[in-house]
Design an enzyme around this catalytic site. Structure first.
Site, PDB file in Angstrom:
ATOM      1  N   GLY A  83      42.903  38.428  37.794  1.00 56.64           N
ATOM      2  CA  GLY A  83      44.052  39.174  38.115  1.00 56.64           C
ATOM      3  C   GLY A  83      44.357  39.162  39.633  1.00 56.64           C
ATOM      4  O   GLY A  83      43.879  38.174  40.425  1.00 56.64           O
ATOM      5  N   PHE A 139      40.744  46.425  40.158  1.00 57.14           N
ATOM      6  CA  PHE A 139      41.616  45.176  40.067  1.00 57.14           C
ATOM      7  C   PHE A 139      40.755  44.141  39.780  1.00 57.14           C
ATOM      8  O   PHE A 139      39.640  43.985  40.124  1.00 57.14           O
ATOM      9  CB  PHE A 139      42.723  45.026  41.160  1.00 57.14           C
ATOM     10  CG  PHE A 139      41.734  45.056  42.660  1.00 57.14           C
ATOM     11  CD1 PHE A 139      41.079  43.670  43.080  1.00 57.14           C
ATOM     12  CD2 PHE A 139      41.936  46.093  43.621  1.00 57.14           C
ATOM     13  CE1 PHE A 139      40.175  43.965  44.242  1.00 57.14           C
ATOM     14  CE2 PHE A 139      41.329  46.082  44.806  1.00 57.14           C
ATOM     15  CZ  PHE A 139      40.457  45.017  44.993  1.00 57.14           C
ATOM     16  N   CYS A 140      41.236  43.201  39.126  1.00 53.34           N
ATOM     17  CA  CYS A 140      40.779  41.921  38.655  1.00 53.34           C
ATOM     18  C   CYS A 140      39.142  42.194  38.213  1.00 53.34           C
ATOM     19  O   CYS A 140      38.393  41.578  38.554  1.00 53.34           O
ATOM     20  CB  CYS A 140      40.807  40.866  39.941  1.00 53.34           C
ATOM     21  SG  CYS A 140      40.251  39.155  39.249  1.00 53.34           S
ATOM     22  N   ASP A 141      39.368  43.016  37.383  1.00 53.97           N
ATOM     23  CA  ASP A 141      37.885  43.348  36.541  1.00 53.97           C
ATOM     24  C   ASP A 141      37.266  42.430  35.787  1.00 53.97           C
ATOM     25  O   ASP A 141      38.038  41.569  35.248  1.00 53.97           O
ATOM     26  CB  ASP A 141      37.824  44.710  35.622  1.00 53.97           C
ATOM     27  CG  ASP A 141      36.696  45.662  35.351  1.00 53.97           C
ATOM     28  OD1 ASP A 141      35.731  45.135  36.037  1.00 53.97           O
ATOM     29  OD2 ASP A 141      36.856  45.904  34.193  1.00 53.97           O
ATOM     30  N   LYS A 154      33.269  49.235  42.288  1.00 56.58           N
ATOM     31  CA  LYS A 154      33.107  47.593  42.708  1.00 56.58           C
ATOM     32  C   LYS A 154      33.154  47.388  44.128  1.00 56.58           C
ATOM     33  O   LYS A 154      34.163  48.007  44.951  1.00 56.58           O
ATOM     34  CB  LYS A 154      34.522  47.223  41.996  1.00 56.58           C
ATOM     35  CG  LYS A 154      34.776  45.556  42.262  1.00 56.58           C
ATOM     36  CD  LYS A 154      35.890  45.021  41.557  1.00 56.58           C
ATOM     37  CE  LYS A 154      36.303  43.740  41.900  1.00 56.58           C
ATOM     38  NZ  LYS A 154      37.335  43.085  40.865  1.00 56.58           N
TER      39      LYS A 154
END
Length: 251
Positions: A83, A139-141, A154
């Site tokens: 992502g 975000f962008c997991d 994270k």
């Protein structure tokens, strides 16, 4: 008596020039270089946002790119999946590229663990014990984030891309694994920009600033000013001492 065994391979650390260091896609050159042996780069890019190619399918993507560029947050398109991720001062990037034989699926998890292991070893030097796991709301997991604390936050995100390169032996592929390390940045600012892009593109995805953490914030206040430089140096040392995974098909 000299050993009859060859010295183990090590990553060649690519020295990016000044212009390349500012490019959030600077690591994609590693794909071709990795056909000659394991290679890596460690750099910081200019402020911006980076998205996978799937984002270009959203209606109005080009117009949104122009709007964000005018705001000082240009949107770049990368080859790997995932992502939206931010780039900019205080965010370190580490990428590794290596040639393997066989299907990418047979190597992907090992490559992620290898990348996370290098970063985790560097973090332990500063007393930060990180683990690989998903962090919902970041975000962008992904499963190979590095996270700290409970509830988890994270601190590192990862992604991969695999390519068959011209001239490679049949059955060989180059893997590029990238880590985005939140070393010394503002979670509210970078999460806000990721959310602004999702909103501009009309997607329902939204992210929470309290699901990420800047590494510097985990340290005593007296240690924070020098952390980015010290961590960069430690990560470089760990990388150069780490043998690449698996057998090198050039041996």
């Amino acid at each position: 008596m000299p050993s009859s065994f060859p010295a183990p391979a090590r990553y060649r650390l690519l020295d990016l020039d000044a212009d390349a260091r500012q490019d959030p896609l600077a690591d994609e050159v590693l794909l071709s270089l990795a056909t000659e042996g394991p290679v890596a780069c460690l750099w910081q890019a200019d402020q911006g946002l980076v998205v996978p190619r799937t984002y270009t399918a959203h209606p109005g993507f080009i117009a949104v790119q122009k709007i964000f560029a005018a705001r000082g947050w240009p949107v770049h398109v990368r080859q790997s999946g995932g992502g939206v991720v931010p780039q900019g001062p205080g965010i370190l990037n580490l990428s590794l590229a290596y040639t393997v034989a066989g299907r990418p699926l047979d190597h992907s998890e090992t490559f992620y663990r290898h990348l996370c292991g290098i970063i985790g070893a560097a973090l332990l030097f500063f007393g930060i014990d990180a683990r690989a796991q998903a962090v919902e709301g970041s975000f962008c997991d992904g499963r190979y984030n590095l996270a700290v604390g409970q509830p988890p936050r994270k601190i590192v995100g990862t992604a991969q891309v695999w390519r068959r390169m011209p001239g490679q032996s049949p059955g060989c592929q180059v893997g590029l694994a990238h880590a985005l390390i939140l070393a010394d940045c503002d979670p509210a600012t970078i999460t806000g920009q990721a959310n602004a892009l999702e909103e501009a593109l009309g997607t329902p995805r939204r992210y929470a600033a309290d699901r990420i953490a800047s590494l510097g914030s985990l340290l005593p206040e007296a240690s924070r000013a020098a952390f980015l430089t010290a961590f960069h140096a430690r990560l470089r040392d760990v990388l150069l001492a780490s043998p690449p995974i698996g057998p090198d098909p050039h041996d």
